[in-house]
Design a protein around this motif. Structure first.
Motif, PDB file in Angstrom:
ATOM      1  N   ILE A 101       0.821  -1.211   0.000  1.00 35.09           N
ATOM      2  CA  ILE A 101       0.000   0.000   0.000  1.00 35.09           C
ATOM      3  C   ILE A 101       0.853   1.257   0.000  1.00 35.09           C
ATOM      4  O   ILE A 101       0.494   2.268  -0.623  1.00 35.09           O
ATOM      5  CB  ILE A 101      -0.951  -0.014   1.216  1.00 35.09           C
ATOM      6  N   SER A 102       1.991   1.224   0.692  1.00 33.37           N
ATOM      7  CA  SER A 102       2.852   2.412   0.744  1.00 33.37           C
ATOM      8  C   SER A 102       3.346   2.820  -0.632  1.00 33.37           C
ATOM      9  O   SER A 102       3.563   4.008  -0.894  1.00 33.37           O
ATOM     10  CB  SER A 102       4.035   2.170   1.683  1.00 33.37           C
ATOM     11  N   THR A 139       0.588   4.996  -2.155  1.00 36.55           N
ATOM     12  CA  THR A 139       0.548   6.344  -1.569  1.00 36.55           C
ATOM     13  C   THR A 139       1.744   7.174  -2.038  1.00 36.55           C
ATOM     14  O   THR A 139       1.618   8.385  -2.257  1.00 36.55           O
ATOM     15  CB  THR A 139       0.521   6.272  -0.037  1.00 36.55           C
ATOM     16  N   LEU A 164      -0.816   9.745   4.261  1.00 34.76           N
ATOM     17  CA  LEU A 164      -1.910   8.959   3.692  1.00 34.76           C
ATOM     18  C   LEU A 164      -1.822   7.493   4.095  1.00 34.76           C
ATOM     19  O   LEU A 164      -2.848   6.856   4.393  1.00 34.76           O
ATOM     20  CB  LEU A 164      -1.906   9.094   2.164  1.00 34.76           C
ATOM     21  N   PHE A 165      -0.626   6.940   4.116  1.00 36.78           N
ATOM     22  CA  PHE A 165      -0.458   5.542   4.513  1.00 36.78           C
ATOM     23  C   PHE A 165      -0.921   5.336   5.952  1.00 36.78           C
ATOM     24  O   PHE A 165      -1.561   4.323   6.271  1.00 36.78           O
ATOM     25  CB  PHE A 165       1.011   5.135   4.362  1.00 36.78           C
ATOM     26  N   ILE A 193      -3.210   7.114   7.535  1.00 36.33           N
ATOM     27  CA  ILE A 193      -4.675   7.244   7.553  1.00 36.33           C
ATOM     28  C   ILE A 193      -5.341   5.963   7.054  1.00 36.33           C
ATOM     29  O   ILE A 193      -6.331   5.497   7.632  1.00 36.33           O
ATOM     30  CB  ILE A 193      -5.115   8.454   6.704  1.00 36.33           C
ATOM     31  N   ILE A 194      -4.796   5.375   5.990  1.00 38.16           N
ATOM     32  CA  ILE A 194      -5.352   4.133   5.445  1.00 38.16           C
ATOM     33  C   ILE A 194      -5.310   3.015   6.477  1.00 38.16           C
ATOM     34  O   ILE A 194      -6.183   2.131   6.507  1.00 38.16           O
ATOM     35  CB  ILE A 194      -4.585   3.719   4.168  1.00 38.16           C
ATOM     36  N   ASN A 195      -4.311   3.058   7.364  1.00 43.50           N
ATOM     37  CA  ASN A 195      -4.139   1.996   8.356  1.00 43.50           C
ATOM     38  C   ASN A 195      -5.082   2.111   9.550  1.00 43.50           C
ATOM     39  O   ASN A 195      -5.185   1.154  10.332  1.00 43.50           O
ATOM     40  CB  ASN A 195      -2.698   1.971   8.861  1.00 43.50           C
ATOM     41  N   CYS A 228       2.376  -2.953   9.206  1.00 41.86           N
ATOM     42  CA  CYS A 228       1.076  -2.365   8.844  1.00 41.86           C
ATOM     43  C   CYS A 228       0.737  -2.646   7.378  1.00 41.86           C
ATOM     44  O   CYS A 228       1.403  -3.417   6.717  1.00 41.86           O
ATOM     45  CB  CYS A 228       1.060  -0.877   9.168  1.00 41.86           C
ATOM     46  N   GLY A 229      -0.313  -2.002   6.873  1.00 42.70           N
ATOM     47  CA  GLY A 229      -0.738  -2.250   5.497  1.00 42.70           C
ATOM     48  C   GLY A 229      -1.220  -3.677   5.305  1.00 42.70           C
ATOM     49  O   GLY A 229      -1.978  -4.228   6.116  1.00 42.70           O
TER      50      GLY A 229
END
Length: 417
Positions: A77-78, A81, A113-114, A116-118, A245-246
């Motif tokens: 995911i990173s 972003t 953003l990364f 926030i997504i987490n 994470c992610g």
């Protein structure tokens, strides 16, 4: 006949025919083939939180120097972003937005953003996996995000490059420096090859045949370096009972709550997301800013190849530092086998154990042998508890080359609520 038997000589052993005539002494042997083996031992929770924070700080530094400054991408995911941050940065600079506003937008997306997504993944982890696991993971990503903003605020930090300049070359026109058009617009991408012709756009160089190709080597070296250091850092996170994470949250969720391994699916997802990040933040972003960059040569850039190499190096090194799926056979030679079994039950050791009697070859004394098959990453904890009962027993650990069946895999920290 009897006379012949009487004259029969007994075998004679000379000094050089024996193993040794010296006295024996006990010698302790040990082997720590597991990387970061001391981390597998139980630590206080505060120590583990401190380690998570330290890894967050180190990863923020490495991402800044080896990813953000070079134009490379992380995995998962990173990477997406990072790609979004770069295309937004390029479009805003190309349209001459205020530099401060552009800077804030770029770094907010790149680092924030990364995080926030987490947030929904943290909630899922807290409910389904455990408080400690979630707390350690949150500590890691919070520190990484915070120091990401700190490092980005350092003047000229973007010029700190470990192996060499990975940005398109500038030229002097009438004594005035004319910057590469893509670098001027905040992008960092160089084709692997564009022939022997220099390419310009609006009077700015896009590709200089004699100067730019070698810079892809610096990109690849940076990718190798990041693959190694990120694998080491993530291994430490996994060992102390956290994750990066992610997509890692998804992997741990299925492993802990469903007893299923989705590692292969996660690898595919991370690879796909990395490719999306590269396409968005480098190829599409450069094409939007400059029509010349829609050429296929800009797709096969050092950025794309370097990001793929980074992912491969990461997986190889991670399997060395954190061999989570490697299996071993552990034999414990001890007359306190029953007591050892009792303590393993108390600490929720889940692997099957067999205890059987053996006979000593020299004195014929009865010896008990305990055998278990477990994950390589469990061996340090296993030995730790065995030594609490019998400090002098012999323990052998042998890698299992092949096996067929099911083995319980206990995720570190998953039992801590």
């Amino acid at each position: 006949m009897k006379q012949k038997d009487k004259n029969k000589q007994k075998p004679v052993f000379h000094h050089h025919d024996t193993f040794t005539s010296a006295k024996y002494r006990l010698h302790h042997v040990t082997s720590n083939s597991l990387r970061f083996s001391w981390l597998y031992l139980h630590h206080r929770r505060t120590t583990r939180y401190a380690i998570a924070a330290l890894i967050g700080f180190l990863m923020a530094f490495f991402v800044q120097i080896l990813i953000k400054n070079t134009g490379l991408y992380n995995t998962g995911i990173s990477a997406v972003t990072q790609g979004i941050a770069r295309i937004v940065n390029g479009i805003m600079k190309n349209n001459q937005f205020d530099s401060t506003v552009t800077y804030i937008a770029y770094n907010t997306i790149f680092w924030g953003l990364f995080f926030i997504i987490n947030i929904p993944l943290f909630i899922l982890s807290y409910k389904k996996i455990g408080k400690t696991f979630t707390g350690l993971s949150f500590t890691y990503i919070a520190v990484e995000t915070a120091f990401g903003f700190v490092f980005s605020a350092i003047p000229n930090i973007e010029n700190v490059l470990l192996f060499g300049d990975t940005r398109g070359s500038s030229i002097l026109v009438d004594g005035i420096k004319t910057e590469n058009w893509l670098v001027y617009n905040g992008l960092n991408i160089i084709p692997l090859s564009y022939g022997s012709v220099d390419v310009f756009y609006n009077g700015h160089p896009l590709f200089l045949a004699n100067l730019d190709p070698i810079k892809n080597l610096y990109v690849i070296l940076s990718a190798i370096a990041f693959g190694i250091v990120s694998a080491a850092c993530y291994s430490v996170l996994y060992i102390i009972g956290a994750c990066s994470c992610g997509a890692d949250f998804i992997s741990f969720y299925f492993s802990v709550t469903k007893q299923k391994s989705v590692n292969k699916i996660i690898v595919i997802i991370n690879t796909t997301l990395m490719l999306i990040g590269v396409l968005t933040g480098s190829y599409i972003a450069s094409g939007v800013i400059c029509n010349e960059c829609w050429n296929a040569s800009w797709l096969w850039s050092g950025t794309l190849i370097g990001s793929i190499i980074n992912m491969i190096i990461f997986k190889v090194i991670l399997s060395t530092f954190y061999p989570s799926t490697s299996m071993v056979v552990v034999n414990i030679y001890s007359n306190k086998a029953d007591e050892i079994m009792d303590i393993l039950k108390k600490v929720n050791y889940t692997q099957a154990c067999t205890i059987y009697q053996a006979k000593g070859g020299y004195k014929g004394l009865t010896q008990y042998v305990m055998q278990t098959i477990c994950m390589f990453s469990e061996t340090n904890n296993l030995i730790h508890f065995i030594r609490k009962i019998d400090k002098d027993c012999m323990i052998s650990v042998t890698k299992l080359r092949d096996a067929d069946g099911n083995l319980r895999v206990l995720q570190t920290g998953s039992l801590e609520k």
